[in-house]
Design an enzyme around this catalytic site. Structure first.
Site, mmCIF file in Angstrom:
data_model
loop_
_atom_site.group_PDB
_atom_site.id
_atom_site.type_symbol
_atom_site.label_atom_id
_atom_site.label_comp_id
_atom_site.label_asym_id
_atom_site.label_seq_id
_atom_site.Cartn_x
_atom_site.Cartn_y
_atom_site.Cartn_z
ATOM 1 N N ASP A 1 0.804 -1.228 0.000
ATOM 2 C CA ASP A 1 0.000 0.000 0.000
ATOM 3 C C ASP A 1 0.837 1.278 0.000
ATOM 4 O O ASP A 1 1.981 1.300 0.427
ATOM 5 C CB ASP A 1 -0.958 0.013 1.207
ATOM 6 N N GLU B 1 -0.636 -2.059 5.072
ATOM 7 C CA GLU B 1 0.250 -2.045 6.251
ATOM 8 C C GLU B 1 0.063 -0.768 7.044
ATOM 9 O O GLU B 1 0.212 -0.767 8.262
ATOM 10 C CB GLU B 1 1.716 -2.188 5.818
ATOM 11 N N GLU B 2 -0.217 0.338 6.333
ATOM 12 C CA GLU B 2 -0.290 1.647 6.988
ATOM 13 C C GLU B 2 -1.579 1.767 7.797
ATOM 14 O O GLU B 2 -2.663 1.892 7.238
ATOM 15 C CB GLU B 2 -0.223 2.782 5.948
ATOM 16 N N ARG C 1 17.832 -6.557 15.472
ATOM 17 C CA ARG C 1 18.036 -6.909 16.880
ATOM 18 C C ARG C 1 17.079 -8.035 17.243
ATOM 19 O O ARG C 1 15.955 -8.076 16.733
ATOM 20 C CB ARG C 1 17.869 -5.706 17.810
HETATM 21 ZN ZN LIG Z 1 4.882 3.668 6.432
HETATM 22 ZN ZN LIG Z 2 6.386 1.046 5.500
#
Ligand SMILES: [Zn+2]
Ligand SMILES: [Zn+2]
Length: 392
Positions: A81, A138-139, A178
Site C-alpha cells: 500500500d 500495512e499503513e 536486533r
Molecule cells: Zn509507512
Molecule cells: Zn512502511
C-alpha cells in the site's frame, strides 16, 4: 546457489526489477485498494510458475513455490500500500495520482519480493515450500491482521516468517537488526473533554474544556517522565488538539488524539491505565467530564532469537559494503508484521535506503525507495530460502 551466484543472477534482472518498481511507484494505491498492484503481482507470480492464491484480506496475494519433498516451509512478506501524500519528488516515474504516493517504499518491498520469486522459480535450489505473502494495508489499518483472521497461516503454514523495511539514514544496503522487540506497539486513544461552555467574558459561569484539556496534555507528559521505568522505551504524543470556534466563546468540548508507543506488555498496560486515570482525574478537577475511546493498535514487533541470528548470518554471507548493525534499542515506529510474528517465529530487519541528503525520511513528499536495494534485498530473501530449506 552460492551467495555470489544469487547476487549475479539478480543483478542480471536489475533493470526489470527497477521497471516493476517504477511502474508501481507511478500507480500508488491506498490501503485495501491495491487492485492494480495485486493484479500485477498475481500475474507475475503465475508467469513464474507459482501457485497463486488471491482475495485474502481483499487484495492480498500469496504465491507458493514447492520443490523436492521437504516438509519445512518459510514465509516472506511484502506490503503493497501507498500513502495519502502529494508527491513532490519531480521524478520521471513520480505518482500519476495526486494525493497518493509510495512514500514508505512499499513499491520497493513488492518489487523485491517479486525479484526473489523470480530467482527462486528459476533456480529451485531448495527443498520445501516458500510462501510469498503480498499483503494490503500495512499503513494504520492492519492488513496483516486481516490476512491472519482469514486463515493465512492455516492455509499456508510457515515454520518462520521474514520481512524487511528500507531504512533512510542508514548507508545503502546496510543490514540492521536486533533480537527481541525491534518496533513498538502503537495505541491511539481519542479523548473528548466536555463541560458547560459559555460566553468568553463570563468564565466563572462555565467549566472550560480548553483549559481542562490543556492541563491534561501537560499532565500526560508526567507518565513517561515519572511512571515508566526510565530504562523502558515509551512515548505519549498528543498529535491533535481541536476545540473552539471563536475567541469569545468557551466551547462545550475539546478533542485530543494521542499516539502511545511502548515495547512491552507491562509498559503498554501501565500507559493505558495512567492515561485514563490522568484524563479522568484532571478533567474532573476542572469541572469537566472526559470520555476516552482507547483504541489498541499494532502490537510490538518481536523477533525470535534463532531466526534473527539466521537472517543476520545470511546478510553477513552476502557481504554488503557496510558492517551489520546490531541495534541497541527498538525504533518507536510500528509495523503490522508484528501480527505475523505473534503467530510464527521470525525476524523483521532493516536495510539501509541510503544516508545522503537526497535520501529523505519515510512518509515525506520527497521520499523515494533506493533502487540499489532491489538486487541485494531480493538476494537476501533468496538466500534465506535456500539456507532455510537446504537440499539434502
Ligand atoms: Zn509507512
Ligand atoms: Zn512502511
Amino acid at each position: 546457489m552460492t551467495n555470489s551466484t544469487a547476487l549475479d543472477r539478480l543483478t542480471a534482472h536489475a533493470s526489470e526489477l527497477r521497471a516493476i518498481r517504477h511502474d508501481l511507484h507511478q500507480h500508488p494505491e491506498l490501503a485495501f485498494e491495491e487492485t492494480r498492484t495485486s493484479e500485477i503481482v498475481a500475474r507475475e507470480l503465475a508467469r513464474l510458475g507459482c501457485t497463486v492464491t488471491r482475495d485474502i484480506a481483499g487484495t492480498g496475494v500469496v504465491g507458493t513455490l514447492s520443490h523436492g519433498h521437504g516438509r519445512k516451509s518459510i514465509g516472506l512478506r511484502a506490503d503493497m500500500d501507498a500513502l495519502p501524500i502529494v508527491e513532490t519528488t519531480g521524478l520521471a516515474y513520480a505518482s500519476r495520482t495526486s494525493g497518493k504516493m509510495h512514500a514508505c517504499g512499499h513499491d520497493g518491498h513488492t518489487a523485491v519480493l517479486l525479484g526473489a520469486a523470480r530467482y527462486l522459480a528459476e533456480t529451485r535450489d531448495f527443498d520445501g515450500t516458500v510462501h510469498l505473502i503480498f499483503q494490503p494495508a500495512e499503513e494504520n489499518i492492519g492488513g496483516a491482521e486481516r490476512m491472519i483472521e482469514e486463515g493465512l497461516f492455516k492455509r499456508f503454514p510457515c515454520d518462520a516468517v521474514f520481512a524487511f523495511h528500507n531504512w533512510p539514514g542508514l548507508p545503502t544496503g546496510q543490514f540492521a537488526v536486533r533480537p527481541g522487540t525491534i518496533m513498538a506497539a502503537v495505541d491511539t486513544p481519542t479523548v473528548i473533554i466536555s463541560g458547560p461552555g459559555g460566553h468568553g467574558a463570563i468564565p466563572h459561569k462555565s467549566a472550560d474544556p480548553i483549559v481542562a484539556a490543556s492541563a491534561v496534555v501537560t499532565a500526560l507528559q508526567t507518565i513517561v517522565a515519572r511512571n515508566v521505568d526510565p530504562t523502558e522505551p515509551a512515548v505519549v504524543t498528543v498529535g491533535a488538539f481541536n476545540a473552539g470556534t471563536a475567541c469569545n466563546i468557551i466551547p462545550e468540548s475539546a478533542r485530543l488524539e494521542l499516539s502511545v508507543r511502548s515495547c512491552s506488555s507491562p509498559v503498554r498496560k501501565l500507559l493505558a491505565e495512567r492515561i485514563q486515570a490522568i484524563v479522568k482525574g484532571v478533567s474532573e478537577a476542572h469541572g469537566c467530564k472526559a470520555a476516552i475511546d482507547y483504541e489498541f493498535g499494532y502490537p510490538a514487533t518481536v523477533n525470535t532469537a534463532g531466526e534473527t541470528q539466521f537472517a543476520r548470518e545470511v546478510a553477513a554471507e552476502l557481504k554488503g559494503a557496510h558492517p551489520i548493525i546490531d541495534l541497541g534499542a527498538p525504533t518507536m515506529i510500528s509495523e503490522d508484521f508484528a501480527y505475523m510474528l505473534e503467530v510464527n517465529p521470525g525476524c523483521y530487519f532493516m536495510l539501509g535506503n541510503g544516508d545522503g541528503p537526497e535520501r529523505k525520511m519515510l512518509h515525506t513528499p520527497d521520499y523515494d525507495f533506493n533502487d540499489e536495494l532491489l538486487v541485494l534485498a531480493a538476494a537476501q530473501f533468496g538466500r534465506m530460502v535456500e539456507r532455510f530449506l537446504p537440499k539434502s
